[in-house]
Design a protein around this motif. Sequence first.
Motif, PDB file in Angstrom:
ATOM      1  N   LYS A  29      49.473  36.426  11.868  1.00  0.00           N
ATOM      2  CA  LYS A  29      49.481  36.383  13.327  1.00  0.00           C
ATOM      3  C   LYS A  29      50.666  35.548  13.797  1.00  0.00           C
ATOM      4  O   LYS A  29      50.855  34.431  13.335  1.00  0.00           O
ATOM      5  CB  LYS A  29      48.169  35.793  13.850  1.00  0.00           C
ATOM      6  CG  LYS A  29      46.959  36.666  13.564  1.00  0.00           C
ATOM      7  CD  LYS A  29      45.707  36.114  14.232  1.00  0.00           C
ATOM      8  CE  LYS A  29      44.519  37.033  14.001  1.00  0.00           C
ATOM      9  NZ  LYS A  29      43.293  36.541  14.688  1.00  0.00           N
ATOM     10  N   THR A  30      51.447  36.123  14.712  1.00  0.00           N
ATOM     11  CA  THR A  30      52.613  35.434  15.244  1.00  0.00           C
ATOM     12  C   THR A  30      52.692  35.679  16.748  1.00  0.00           C
ATOM     13  O   THR A  30      52.054  36.613  17.270  1.00  0.00           O
ATOM     14  CB  THR A  30      53.914  35.953  14.590  1.00  0.00           C
ATOM     15  OG1 THR A  30      54.255  37.207  15.180  1.00  0.00           O
ATOM     16  CG2 THR A  30      53.752  36.119  13.087  1.00  0.00           C
ATOM     17  N   PRO A  31      53.486  34.893  17.453  1.00  0.00           N
ATOM     18  CA  PRO A  31      53.673  35.154  18.882  1.00  0.00           C
ATOM     19  C   PRO A  31      54.316  36.506  19.150  1.00  0.00           C
ATOM     20  O   PRO A  31      54.188  37.059  20.242  1.00  0.00           O
ATOM     21  CB  PRO A  31      54.603  34.014  19.321  1.00  0.00           C
ATOM     22  CG  PRO A  31      54.356  32.928  18.335  1.00  0.00           C
ATOM     23  CD  PRO A  31      54.120  33.629  17.035  1.00  0.00           C
ATOM     24  N   MET A  32      54.992  37.070  18.153  1.00  0.00           N
ATOM     25  CA  MET A  32      55.679  38.350  18.322  1.00  0.00           C
ATOM     26  C   MET A  32      54.792  39.543  17.997  1.00  0.00           C
ATOM     27  O   MET A  32      55.083  40.667  18.377  1.00  0.00           O
ATOM     28  CB  MET A  32      56.919  38.392  17.422  1.00  0.00           C
ATOM     29  CG  MET A  32      57.904  37.262  17.684  1.00  0.00           C
ATOM     30  SD  MET A  32      58.647  37.367  19.312  1.00  0.00           S
ATOM     31  CE  MET A  32      59.696  38.785  19.096  1.00  0.00           C
ATOM     32  N   GLY A  33      53.701  39.303  17.250  1.00  0.00           N
ATOM     33  CA  GLY A  33      52.832  40.406  16.879  1.00  0.00           C
ATOM     34  C   GLY A  33      51.984  40.054  15.678  1.00  0.00           C
ATOM     35  O   GLY A  33      52.092  38.969  15.107  1.00  0.00           O
ATOM     36  N   ASP A  34      51.116  40.999  15.289  1.00  0.00           N
ATOM     37  CA  ASP A  34      50.189  40.775  14.185  1.00  0.00           C
ATOM     38  C   ASP A  34      50.325  41.860  13.121  1.00  0.00           C
ATOM     39  O   ASP A  34      50.669  43.012  13.431  1.00  0.00           O
ATOM     40  CB  ASP A  34      48.742  40.774  14.692  1.00  0.00           C
ATOM     41  CG  ASP A  34      48.497  39.711  15.739  1.00  0.00           C
ATOM     42  OD1 ASP A  34      49.237  38.705  15.751  1.00  0.00           O
ATOM     43  OD2 ASP A  34      47.553  39.887  16.533  1.00  0.00           O
ATOM     44  N   SER A  87      50.999  45.422  15.071  1.00  0.00           N
ATOM     45  CA  SER A  87      51.252  45.458  16.507  1.00  0.00           C
ATOM     46  C   SER A  87      52.282  44.400  16.831  1.00  0.00           C
ATOM     47  O   SER A  87      52.112  43.235  16.471  1.00  0.00           O
ATOM     48  CB  SER A  87      49.971  45.220  17.302  1.00  0.00           C
ATOM     49  OG  SER A  87      49.403  43.962  16.985  1.00  0.00           O
ATOM     50  N   ALA A  88      53.376  44.815  17.468  1.00  0.00           N
ATOM     51  CA  ALA A  88      54.439  43.867  17.768  1.00  0.00           C
ATOM     52  C   ALA A  88      55.378  44.430  18.830  1.00  0.00           C
ATOM     53  O   ALA A  88      55.808  45.579  18.731  1.00  0.00           O
ATOM     54  CB  ALA A  88      55.234  43.542  16.507  1.00  0.00           C
ATOM     55  N   MET A  89      55.674  43.628  19.834  1.00  0.00           N
ATOM     56  CA  MET A  89      56.728  43.926  20.789  1.00  0.00           C
ATOM     57  C   MET A  89      56.630  45.338  21.369  1.00  0.00           C
ATOM     58  O   MET A  89      57.569  46.107  21.351  1.00  0.00           O
ATOM     59  CB  MET A  89      58.088  43.712  20.134  1.00  0.00           C
ATOM     60  CG  MET A  89      58.296  42.294  19.620  1.00  0.00           C
ATOM     61  SD  MET A  89      59.830  42.067  18.700  1.00  0.00           S
ATOM     62  CE  MET A  89      61.021  42.369  20.004  1.00  0.00           C
ATOM     63  N   GLY A  90      55.432  45.718  21.836  1.00  0.00           N
ATOM     64  CA  GLY A  90      55.258  47.010  22.481  1.00  0.00           C
ATOM     65  C   GLY A  90      55.115  48.182  21.537  1.00  0.00           C
ATOM     66  O   GLY A  90      55.197  49.332  21.960  1.00  0.00           O
ATOM     67  N   PHE A  91      54.880  47.915  20.261  1.00  0.00           N
ATOM     68  CA  PHE A  91      54.697  49.002  19.299  1.00  0.00           C
ATOM     69  C   PHE A  91      53.486  48.704  18.435  1.00  0.00           C
ATOM     70  O   PHE A  91      53.237  47.551  18.071  1.00  0.00           O
ATOM     71  CB  PHE A  91      55.925  49.152  18.409  1.00  0.00           C
ATOM     72  CG  PHE A  91      55.750  50.176  17.313  1.00  0.00           C
ATOM     73  CD1 PHE A  91      55.885  51.523  17.575  1.00  0.00           C
ATOM     74  CD2 PHE A  91      55.421  49.784  16.023  1.00  0.00           C
ATOM     75  CE1 PHE A  91      55.708  52.470  16.580  1.00  0.00           C
ATOM     76  CE2 PHE A  91      55.251  50.726  15.010  1.00  0.00           C
ATOM     77  CZ  PHE A  91      55.391  52.071  15.298  1.00  0.00           C
ATOM     78  N   ALA A  92      52.715  49.743  18.107  1.00  0.00           N
ATOM     79  CA  ALA A  92      51.551  49.568  17.251  1.00  0.00           C
ATOM     80  C   ALA A  92      51.470  50.715  16.254  1.00  0.00           C
ATOM     81  O   ALA A  92      51.792  51.861  16.575  1.00  0.00           O
ATOM     82  CB  ALA A  92      50.275  49.495  18.085  1.00  0.00           C
ATOM     83  N   HIS A  97      51.775  53.964  18.495  1.00  0.00           N
ATOM     84  CA  HIS A  97      51.775  53.837  19.950  1.00  0.00           C
ATOM     85  C   HIS A  97      52.912  52.926  20.362  1.00  0.00           C
ATOM     86  O   HIS A  97      53.167  51.904  19.729  1.00  0.00           O
ATOM     87  CB  HIS A  97      50.452  53.250  20.444  1.00  0.00           C
ATOM     88  CG  HIS A  97      50.425  52.964  21.917  1.00  0.00           C
ATOM     89  ND1 HIS A  97      50.322  53.957  22.849  1.00  0.00           N
ATOM     90  CD2 HIS A  97      50.512  51.800  22.614  1.00  0.00           C
ATOM     91  CE1 HIS A  97      50.325  53.422  24.063  1.00  0.00           C
ATOM     92  NE2 HIS A  97      50.456  52.109  23.946  1.00  0.00           N
ATOM     93  N   ALA A  98      53.616  53.319  21.410  1.00  0.00           N
ATOM     94  CA  ALA A  98      54.678  52.482  21.958  1.00  0.00           C
ATOM     95  C   ALA A  98      54.432  52.306  23.442  1.00  0.00           C
ATOM     96  O   ALA A  98      54.134  53.264  24.154  1.00  0.00           O
ATOM     97  CB  ALA A  98      56.056  53.126  21.727  1.00  0.00           C
ATOM     98  N   GLY A  99      54.529  51.073  23.907  1.00  0.00           N
ATOM     99  CA  GLY A  99      54.299  50.803  25.314  1.00  0.00           C
ATOM    100  C   GLY A  99      53.758  49.401  25.515  1.00  0.00           C
ATOM    101  O   GLY A  99      53.706  48.606  24.590  1.00  0.00           O
TER     102      GLY A  99
END
Length: 205
Positions: free
Chosen positions: A43-48, A87-92, A198-200
């Motif tokens: 887990k990071t501030p940028m994503g998991d 999941s990170a920066m608008g992408f999963a 998924h992007a968004g």
Amino acid sequence: MLTSNFSKALASTALTASILILPACSINVKDKNKGSEARVDIKTPMGDIHVNEQPDIRDTGLSLYAGARPASKAGGNDQKSANVNISAMGFALRVVAAEFESDDAPDKVIAYYDKELRHFGKPIQCHGHWTGGDVDADFYKDKDKDKDEQGGKPVSCRGDDKGDSVELKVGTQDNQRIVAVKPDGKGSRFALVFIRTHAGKDEKI
């Protein structure tokens, strides 16, 4: 089924994410040799990033063929099952994959899953060499089209149409289910795979 290239890419992504923001990240690793399934949670501030070697097959949306059992590792280092969530920066990205063995002939397994997959649309049937449901992640090949448009394209067959493996596919490039089946002695080996990208703004899938 989860190929070495995919595993290396995943490991590289996880390592890069943890190095870039190491002071702010949380890493939790469970070793399956210590009484639990192998699991990695970053887990990071940028994503998991979450990886579990023992997925719940119900997460594919499919049921397990009666009498099937987890596939044995017939050499090599490729994992036979996994549940991967990034999941990170608008992408999963989510991948749920598991491989099984059955004493029944491939035709019976194919007929069963052809019916199951129809809950999600009309499946296509592809023939070729065994890939274990491996996914071509590089489907954004047309640079003139928006990625969302390309991700919404229906699944299609690939390869040379030669080999003793059959893949049933249904859905779109960014939301698909695959069942790969091949003869294995007097029975069958098959893989169940669910992929969703998924992007968004909403990273949850």
